[in-house]
Design a protein around this motif. Structure first.
Motif, PDB file in Angstrom:
ATOM      1  N   ILE A  82      27.946  11.393  11.211  1.00 54.25           N
ATOM      2  CA  ILE A  82      28.158  12.745  10.696  1.00 54.25           C
ATOM      3  C   ILE A  82      26.796  13.417  10.558  1.00 54.25           C
ATOM      4  O   ILE A  82      25.908  12.884   9.883  1.00 54.25           O
ATOM      5  CB  ILE A  82      28.862  12.706   9.329  1.00 54.25           C
ATOM      6  N   PRO A  83      26.579  14.547  11.202  1.00 56.60           N
ATOM      7  CA  PRO A  83      25.260  15.182  11.124  1.00 56.60           C
ATOM      8  C   PRO A  83      24.981  15.728   9.731  1.00 56.60           C
ATOM      9  O   PRO A  83      25.887  16.147   9.014  1.00 56.60           O
ATOM     10  CB  PRO A  83      25.354  16.321  12.150  1.00 56.60           C
ATOM     11  N   THR A  84      23.709  15.702   9.361  1.00 60.06           N
ATOM     12  CA  THR A  84      23.303  16.267   8.082  1.00 60.06           C
ATOM     13  C   THR A  84      23.305  17.785   8.186  1.00 60.06           C
ATOM     14  O   THR A  84      22.752  18.327   9.145  1.00 60.06           O
ATOM     15  CB  THR A  84      21.891  15.796   7.707  1.00 60.06           C
ATOM     16  N   GLY A 138      25.877   8.617   7.736  1.00 64.35           N
ATOM     17  CA  GLY A 138      24.893   9.473   8.392  1.00 64.35           C
ATOM     18  C   GLY A 138      23.620   9.551   7.572  1.00 64.35           C
ATOM     19  O   GLY A 138      23.107   8.551   7.064  1.00 64.35           O
ATOM     20  N   ASN A 139      23.110  10.759   7.397  1.00 64.82           N
ATOM     21  CA  ASN A 139      21.934  10.999   6.549  1.00 64.82           C
ATOM     22  C   ASN A 139      22.328  11.804   5.317  1.00 64.82           C
ATOM     23  O   ASN A 139      21.517  12.555   4.770  1.00 64.82           O
ATOM     24  CB  ASN A 139      20.855  11.744   7.342  1.00 64.82           C
ATOM     25  N   LEU A 140      23.571  11.629   4.873  1.00 66.28           N
ATOM     26  CA  LEU A 140      24.059  12.458   3.770  1.00 66.28           C
ATOM     27  C   LEU A 140      23.366  12.150   2.453  1.00 66.28           C
ATOM     28  O   LEU A 140      23.298  13.010   1.579  1.00 66.28           O
ATOM     29  CB  LEU A 140      25.572  12.290   3.626  1.00 66.28           C
ATOM     30  N   ALA A 141      22.851  10.927   2.304  1.00 69.22           N
ATOM     31  CA  ALA A 141      22.135  10.618   1.056  1.00 69.22           C
ATOM     32  C   ALA A 141      20.908  11.515   0.912  1.00 69.22           C
ATOM     33  O   ALA A 141      20.612  12.025  -0.180  1.00 69.22           O
ATOM     34  CB  ALA A 141      21.720   9.151   1.038  1.00 69.22           C
ATOM     35  N   ALA A 142      20.188  11.724   2.018  1.00 72.21           N
ATOM     36  CA  ALA A 142      19.019  12.603   1.980  1.00 72.21           C
ATOM     37  C   ALA A 142      19.442  14.037   1.682  1.00 72.21           C
ATOM     38  O   ALA A 142      18.770  14.764   0.941  1.00 72.21           O
ATOM     39  CB  ALA A 142      18.265  12.529   3.303  1.00 72.21           C
ATOM     40  N   PHE A 143      20.579  14.445   2.264  1.00 70.50           N
ATOM     41  CA  PHE A 143      21.078  15.798   2.005  1.00 70.50           C
ATOM     42  C   PHE A 143      21.426  15.963   0.534  1.00 70.50           C
ATOM     43  O   PHE A 143      21.077  16.964  -0.095  1.00 70.50           O
ATOM     44  CB  PHE A 143      22.298  16.056   2.878  1.00 70.50           C
TER      45      PHE A 143
END
Length: 206
Positions: A82-84, A138-143
């Motif tokens: 899933i894209p950020t 995905g990179n959702l944690a960073a988001f």
């Protein structure tokens, strides 16, 4: 040729170092999997039927995938994570884009048909389970961190993935015909963004 020599030949073929994979076979197997899912559903789907439809063998499938669950997972779910969201500073727009991405991922006939059985089989297949977690995370944690939302260290999935993907999956499992429409996207967006102050930007200012 004896049955034993035939099995030995298959083992030798599987273990040959540097043996290149034929992308045409991969594509034919993936296409056959999607077609048969729509015809038979997940429970009745068999690797032998997929191989016959694709014009190949079950041995060729096992050289590429560990089994039915991994093959179906790759066939019906996108290979990318899933894209950020781009972090535009508009939290409502970014969250809506995320919800729409998840809707597009799950709201397809082959996914709806595969999901109940695939979820059950994924529990018993660590490799497929890890693939699913990685794609949903995905990179959702960073988001989330950009907006000041931290998660517990032992959480495998960011809360956003749990809420959005989990809600979509639960809705499909409970009601196969349940719509993931624009109303669902809007309601999910409103529910999630309520936890952030209206107008909050990435830097925390208003």
């Amino acid at each position: 040729m004896t049955a034993e020599s035939g099995r030995e030949g298959k083992r030798s073929a599987r273990s040959t170092p540097g043996r290149p994979r034929d992308g045409r076979i991969d594509a034919a197997i993936i296409a056959a999997t999607r077609e048969l899912l729509l015809q038979t559903g997940y429970p009745a789907l068999s690797l032998s039927a997929i191989a016959a439809r694709a014009g190949t063998t079950t041995a060729a499938i096992y050289r590429r995938w560990s089994g039915k669950a991994q093959l179906v997972h790759e066939a019906v779910l996108p290979a990318e994570t899933i894209p950020t969201p781009d972090g535009s500073g508009d939290i409502r727009r970014d969250i809506r884009a995320l919800v729409e991405t998840v809707r597009a991922m799950f709201d397809r006939p082959e996914v709806r048909l595969a999901l109940p059985g695939l979820i059950a089989d994924t529990v018993a297949a660590p490799d497929v389970h890890r693939m699913m977690i990685d794609r949903l995370a995905g990179n959702l944690a960073a988001f989330e961190s950009r907006y000041g939302q931290e998660r517990r260290a032992d959480d495998q999935l960011p809360m956003l993935a749990e809420v959005v993907a989990g809600t979509a999956i639960f809705r499909i499992l409970i009601r196969h015909d349940a719509a993931l429409d624009d109303t669902w996207v809007t309601e999910m967006t409103e529910m999630i963004t309520d936890r952030w102050p209206s107008g909050q930007r990435v830097d925390g200012t208003l």
